[in-house]
Structures are given as structure tokens and as C-alpha cells.
Design an enzyme around this catalytic site. Structure first.
Site, PDB file in Angstrom:
ATOM      1  N   ASP A   1       9.067  -5.292   9.933  1.00  0.00           N
ATOM      2  CA  ASP A   1      10.304  -5.233  10.710  1.00  0.00           C
ATOM      3  C   ASP A   1      10.699  -6.565  11.333  1.00  0.00           C
ATOM      4  O   ASP A   1      11.685  -6.627  12.073  1.00  0.00           O
ATOM      5  CB  ASP A   1      10.170  -4.188  11.814  1.00  0.00           C
TER       6      ASP A   1
ATOM      7  N   ASP B   1       0.819  -1.218   0.000  1.00  0.00           N
ATOM      8  CA  ASP B   1       0.000   0.000   0.000  1.00  0.00           C
ATOM      9  C   ASP B   1       0.853   1.268   0.000  1.00  0.00           C
ATOM     10  O   ASP B   1       0.346   2.366   0.255  1.00  0.00           O
ATOM     11  CB  ASP B   1      -0.893   0.032   1.251  1.00  0.00           C
TER      12      ASP B   1
ATOM     13  N   ASP C   1       5.020  -8.823   9.815  1.00  0.00           N
ATOM     14  CA  ASP C   1       5.130  -7.375   9.665  1.00  0.00           C
ATOM     15  C   ASP C   1       6.497  -7.028   9.089  1.00  0.00           C
ATOM     16  O   ASP C   1       7.432  -7.837   9.125  1.00  0.00           O
ATOM     17  CB  ASP C   1       4.933  -6.680  11.008  1.00  0.00           C
TER      18      ASP C   1
ATOM     19  N   ASP D   1      -6.120  -8.646  14.426  1.00  0.00           N
ATOM     20  CA  ASP D   1      -5.682  -9.976  14.830  1.00  0.00           C
ATOM     21  C   ASP D   1      -6.473 -10.487  16.026  1.00  0.00           C
ATOM     22  O   ASP D   1      -6.924 -11.638  16.054  1.00  0.00           O
ATOM     23  CB  ASP D   1      -4.182  -9.948  15.160  1.00  0.00           C
TER      24      ASP D   1
END
Length: 499
Positions: free
Chosen positions: A154, A96, A152, A246
Site C-alpha cells: 500500500d 504469495d 509494502d 524488521d
């Protein structure tokens, strides 16, 4: 006329204090249940089933990305090294981004395709509808595998991640979710990351273990989790109605009867926010989202026929893990007033509250002992963890109130920027990453005012109930240090020590 009114207000304050203390006692008892389950089951780690390659389920690695130029290449490289049968592994980058991240992804995917890695797909969305939940829901339209694993930007999974997790899905057809432990890439970057590491280790080292082995409600933690696609569909799919998609999906799947599993021995390291403002915003987002889930699922959980009374109680406490923050703040605000009124001399001592208050620190210490050989060195930073945990009560309380006042409305998802921090920050200036931070905002001023108020309470406690002096001193130090730290860090133009 003033005295009767004042007397009534003091009685009301005392009643609120007693009721609030009761709520805190219930929460502390819940942590005690988790600690007891952990100690009872600590030697019952789930064994990895032996499953031949031909029987392993197919899996899509989903990577929801939004403006992550500092870390996205590292993530893609890690996913390319995953050891799994090639015909059963797909990688999906759901992008995105509105900056140069998309170009980095496109080039990396092209390079990997040239080396023979052709199962990686770059998916671009025209609009960031639904934030992360919307990205995952969009990506599910292209999933043709039996499972999906989410990382994610990182986080850095090890090459054997799938080998150590996916066999469980082949062995148990009702397994809907498998969550793994968060580890840390930069725990020694500064004192704030040290504090966060202790808190996160307590959750992943003890609490999640107890929830899983006690077959209590638990949730995916946003990253490092594997879902069976059928479970996602059966639970209604990803939803952007809360800021913790989540947690929301996990409870819908749990109440549908899907089983969950947690593997504490499989760790995926990620980056800890290095700045006070980033940490507070991350925690506030989690506080808002979990409170939204509490409002959304509490009634269904209480009436769930599949759930035992213990499931319902522990599930409600789990969903309300941040909703207790305003209660804690109220207790603090009332303490100086009731100290001055002599309230604490007229009630039984608070030994029960103090005794149960030892449980969270005990969980933190136990997690360090179980996870790390140098646990004693890591526990030296416990006072910093205590300061950080107390200091965010104001921002988290505001987030909880926001969730209640805006119930049923979609709120903005504020992501935490990543900087590719890997080791301790140097004393001298080094490579920096610009990050926009507000200066002295209303929340910072409120924390400074509360620090002064806590010092007043400390002075009153010294002459009335000296046993409460450490309590007031902790709040004074926590609010002042976090507010001042926020002011100092907001003056910087970047984050030093990026590798």
C-alpha cells in the site's frame, strides 16, 4: 477475619500500583531523552553525499505481496517510475497470493516488459511459509545487487526515492540500514485515520530522528527501508521467529556493529487502516512481535560489548514499547479500588508522573509543527488520538501476554487488508470493498465492561480526588467509543469511498 485479609489485599494493590508507576516513569523518562536529543540535533540533518552514477551501488526493490488486488498495480507503476541507473536497478515481486492478485502482477510485468522495462521479476512461492519474513528470505536467494529496498503493497514511493537515499551507502561502507519516513495517503478518511496519523508522525517526525542522530538503537519500520545485503547476511538473515521481522533483524544488525541512518525528509505515503477492528489487529500484531523481540534480544543487548549503557537502556525501552501496556492497564484497574480506600490521600501527590506525562503529547505537537504548515489544524484532532491510544490498551495487553505465553513458538501473521483509500469517506454509499470482521467478540465485551468500571471510578473520584476525574473519564470514553465503533463497523458489508 475478613478485615485483615482485605487490608492485606489493599496493601498489595498499593504496592503494585507504586511499582507500576515506577515503570511508567522510566518509560516517560526515555521519551524525555528522545525529546531532548531531538531538540539538541534538530538542525543537524544529514547531507546527501554527492556520488556520480558510476559509483552508485546496485539495488533490488523487493515487493512482498499477499492478496493485494486493490493496490498492487499502483505499487508496480510507482516502482517502474523510479529514477536510477537502469543497470543498477532490479525489481522483485515476491508473490504469495491465492486470489486474483497474481494475474494482475503477471499482466503488469508483461506490459512493462513490452515497454522496455525488463528488470522486473515475478517470483511465486508455492507455500506462504514464514509469511513476510519467509518471502523476503526467499527473495534474497535471487538477489545479485549490493542493497535491497522493501515496500509494502500500500506504499507509493516517489520517483526520486533512490536518488535521495542510495548515495549514503556509497559514502559509508558500514551503513547497514537507511529508513525513511512514513507519510499518509488517507489521513482525512475518518477520525480513526486522523488519530493514527498523529501517532505515526510522532514516531517518524521526532522519535526516529532522535534515535538516528543520537546513534541509539533504532529499527527498520517494515517498509520504506533500504538494507545493505552484506548487513542482512552478517546479522543472520530474515527470520520468521517473531511477528516483527524488521525489528528482529535490526537489533541483530545493530549488535553486530552496523550503522543506521534515518531520513525524515524522504517520505513514502501509505494507507492507514480505516476500521477499528483492523487498527486493533495491526497494533496487536506489532505488540506481539515487539514483545517477542524483547524476549529474544534483551539478554544479548545487555551483554553487548559494542553498546554503551545508554544504548542498552534505550534499546530495552524501545523493545518494550508495547510491553508497558499491561502495566498501564493494571494502573487503570487499581485506581478505582485505591480511590475508595483513600490511598491517594496517604501518598505524596502525583505531580512528577503528571509532569512527565506531558512529554508524549509534546512530541506529538512538535512533530506536527515540524512536518506540516497547517500543524495547528491537525492538532485539533489530538483528543481523538488520545482516545485511540487509550482504547487499544486491552487488545495490546492481550497481545503482549500471548507473546510471553507462546515464547519460542511461531505465531500466525495476520496482515492488514488494503483498500486503496485516498480521500475522505463520503456520507452516501459508494464503491465498497468487502472485508470480513467479527461482530461482538470477547474483547469488545471486555471493553464495554471496563467502560462501566471507569464510570464507577469517575463517580468515586468526584467524591475523593477530583483531580483524577479526567483520567477516569478518558478511559470511560475511550473504551466505550472503540467498542461501539467496532460493533457499528462490523455490521457493514464493505468499506466506502474506495478510489
Amino acid at each position: 477475619r475478613l478485615n485483615p485479609v482485605l487490608d492485606l489485599l489493599l496493601k498489595l494493590a498499593a504496592l503494585v500500583y507504586v511499582v507500576s508507576s515506577g515503570f511508567v516513569l522510566v518509560f516517560l523518562t526515555g521519551f524525555g531523552v528522545l525529546l531532548a536529543i531531538y531538540l539538541w540535533t534538530r538542525r543537524r540533518a544529514p547531507a546527501l553525499p554527492h556520488v556520480p552514477d558510476a559509483e552508485l551501488l546496485s539495488v533490488t526493490v523487493q515487493l512482498p505481496i499477499y492478496n493485494e488486488p486493490a493496490v498492487v498495480d499502483r505499487l508496480l507503476d510507482a516502482c517502474a517510475r523510479l529514477d536510477y541507473p537502469a543497470d543498477r536497478l532490479h525489481i522483485q515481486v515476491i508473490d504469495d497470493s491465492t486470489d486474483g492478485t497474481s494475474a494482475i502482477i503477471a499482466e503488469r510485468v508483461r506490459q512493462m516488459a513490452a515497454t522496455g522495462l525488463t528488470h522486473m521479476r515475478h517470483i511465486r512461492r508455492a507455500r506462504r511459509d514464514g509469511y513476510k519474513a519467509g518471502a523476503l528470505a526467499h527473495g534474497m536467494r535471487f538477489v545479485e545487487t549490493e542493497c535491497v529496498v522493501i515496500f509494502d503493497a500500500d506504499f507509493v514511493p516517489g520517483p526520486d526515492f533512490l536518488r535521495r537515499t542510495m548515495p549514503h551507502f556509497s559514502a559509508d561502507p558500514r551503513l547497514g540500514l537507511l529508513q525513511t519516513r512514513w507519510d499518509h495517503l488517507n489521513p482525512d478518511y475518518n477520525l480513526l485515520t486522523r488519530a493514527q496519523a498523529l501517532s505515526i508522525d510522532a514516531h517518524f517526525g521526532v522519535e526516529q530522528v532522535a534515535r538516528s542522530r543520537g546513534q541509539l538503537p533504532m529499527s527498520m519500520n517494515g517498509t520504506g527501508g533500504i538494507w545493505r545485503v552484506q548487513a542482512i547476511a552478517d546479522a543472520g538473515g530474515w527470520s520468521a521467529d517473531t511477528l516483527t521481522e524488521d525489528l528482529d533483524l535490526s537489533y541483530r544488525a545493530f549488535m553486530r556493529g552496523w550503522r543506521f541512518l534515518y531520513r525524515v525528509d524522504v517520505a513514502v505515503p501509505g494507507e492507514l487502516p480505516p476500521l477499528v477492528q483492523l487498527y486493533k489487529r495491526q497494533q496487536a500484531r506489532w505488540a506481539t512481535g515487539s514483545t517477542q523481540c524483547l524476549l529474544r534480544h534483551s539478554r544479548a543487548l545487555v551483554s553487548c560489548r559494542r553498546c554503551s549503557p545508554l544504548d542498552k537502556l534505550m534499546g530495552l525501552l524501545h523493545l518494550a514499547q508495547y510491553a508497558i501496556q499491561p502495566v498501564i492497564l493494571v494502573l487503570f484497574l487499581l485506581t478505582p479500588l485505591l480511590l475508595a480506600d483513600g490511598f491517594f490521600h496517604r501518598i505524596p501527590n502525583l505531580a512528577v508522573l503528571a509532569l512527565l506525562g506531558v512529554i508524549p503529547p509534546a512530541i506529538i505537537a512538535l512533530a506536527q509543527f515540524e512536518l506540516y504548515p497547517d500543524w495547528h489544524r491537525r492538532l485539533l484532532y489530538f483528543p481523538v488520538q488520545l482516545v485511540a491510544a487509550v482504547a487499544i490498551v486491552v487488545s495490546n495487553s492481550r497481545a503482549v501476554v500471548t507473546a510471553v505465553l507462546h515464547h519460542g513458538r511461531q505465531l500466525e501473521f495476520w496482515r492488514t487488508p488494503k483498500f486503496r483509500l485516498t480521500r475522505r469517506a463520503p456520507r452516501q454509499s459508494g464503491t465498497t470493498a468487502p472485508v470480513a470482521l467479527p461482530g461482538i467478540d470477547g474483547l469488545t465485551l471486555a471493553e464495554l465492561a471496563l467502560a462501566v468500571y471507569a464510570l464507577l471510578g469517575l463517580f468515586i473520584a468526584a467524591g475523593t480526588v477530583p483531580a483524577l476525574m479526567p483520567y477516569m473519564l478518558t478511559y470511560a470514553l475511550s473504551f466505550s467509543l472503540f467498542a461501539l465503533g467496532n460493533i457499528v463497523q462490523a455490521r457493514r458489508v464493505g468499506v466506502p469511498g474506495i478510489q
